[in-house]
Scaffold this active site. Sequence first.
Site, mmCIF file in Angstrom:
data_model
loop_
_atom_site.group_PDB
_atom_site.id
_atom_site.type_symbol
_atom_site.label_atom_id
_atom_site.label_comp_id
_atom_site.label_asym_id
_atom_site.label_seq_id
_atom_site.Cartn_x
_atom_site.Cartn_y
_atom_site.Cartn_z
ATOM 1 N N SER A 1 10.119 -17.129 13.831
ATOM 2 C CA SER A 1 8.961 -15.998 14.180
ATOM 3 C C SER A 1 8.044 -17.023 14.576
ATOM 4 O O SER A 1 8.498 -16.722 16.184
ATOM 5 C CB SER A 1 8.202 -16.118 12.338
ATOM 6 O OG SER A 1 7.457 -15.569 12.342
ATOM 7 N N LYS B 1 -12.788 -2.624 4.041
ATOM 8 C CA LYS B 1 -13.550 -4.193 3.509
ATOM 9 C C LYS B 1 -12.582 -4.569 2.755
ATOM 10 O O LYS B 1 -12.890 -5.795 2.443
ATOM 11 C CB LYS B 1 -15.002 -3.848 3.554
ATOM 12 C CG LYS B 1 -15.798 -5.604 3.089
ATOM 13 C CD LYS B 1 -15.480 -5.926 4.911
ATOM 14 C CE LYS B 1 -16.092 -7.146 5.157
ATOM 15 N NZ LYS B 1 -15.820 -7.980 6.424
#
Length: 295
Positions: A124, A176
């Site tokens: 990764s 949000k």
Amino acid sequence: MFNFFRIIFAPIIAILDFITKYFKTVVFLTIIYFIVSSNSDSSLTSIEESANLQKIELQGPILKVDKVLEEIQAAKTNANIKGVLFVVNSPGGSVAPSVEVAYAIKELQTVKPVIAYASGVMASGSYYASIWANKIIANPGSMIGSIGVIFQGANVEELMKKIGVSTQTIKAGKYKESGTFTREWNTYEKEELESVISDTYDMFITDVSSARKLKKENHETFANAHIFTSRQAKKVGLVDEVGTISIAQEELYKISKVKNPIWTKEDKFDRFIDKIINEAVTNFSLKFYDGLKAY
């Protein structure tokens, strides 16, 4: 209820226990170090000046990379250093610091040769960090790849109901609360997060394809979060060679044209602090695990 809060605060308790137990020892040994090192600065300086190769390590989860970036910059600007061995044993980590290291290695490689060596895990973000080295050499027992991006979040809504906790939110902006852990995500929130993950993944495979000279359209073969053995990774083009660290060192000697290799010495104080931090992390992990296991 008590057990729940004990589990929640177990990490904090573990850290406080460690500080209480070792703080005086750390302070005392730090003072001793500076007293001793002040008398040996000249000899250390002469050793550093004669060094022509540098080893830089990327170990553990990638969260804070200031030290690694400083070491890369030091190697880049030190005219005596002719080559760098970038030793990696990391499962990856956050995107931004992984990219920072990757591009720092890319800049370094334009000035002097870099060999990346997978000593255990190069996956990764840590694979991302290594892609622009001149060559990637992997230990025969190492694990390579996991080229992918993930975003996870818990949903503790049911738990909050059981213990009588609810949230109050005032927000401006439709998205949000995307990723909130207090309830299940709405469809539009999932789509928003998916768009971020998809774009980040595209950046990842684009850079890997460019650095490793692979075809991006074949990303499902070499990426797609596949985990490879070192031999498998070589077959799909993620590494150049399978071998031990001595082979990686010999390759660096060859491409850097260093006939009398002298490696930089790691600062004793840095090594001491790293040891303390590693002990703290281990102690923290064990305490937290014990807390969870007990309940």
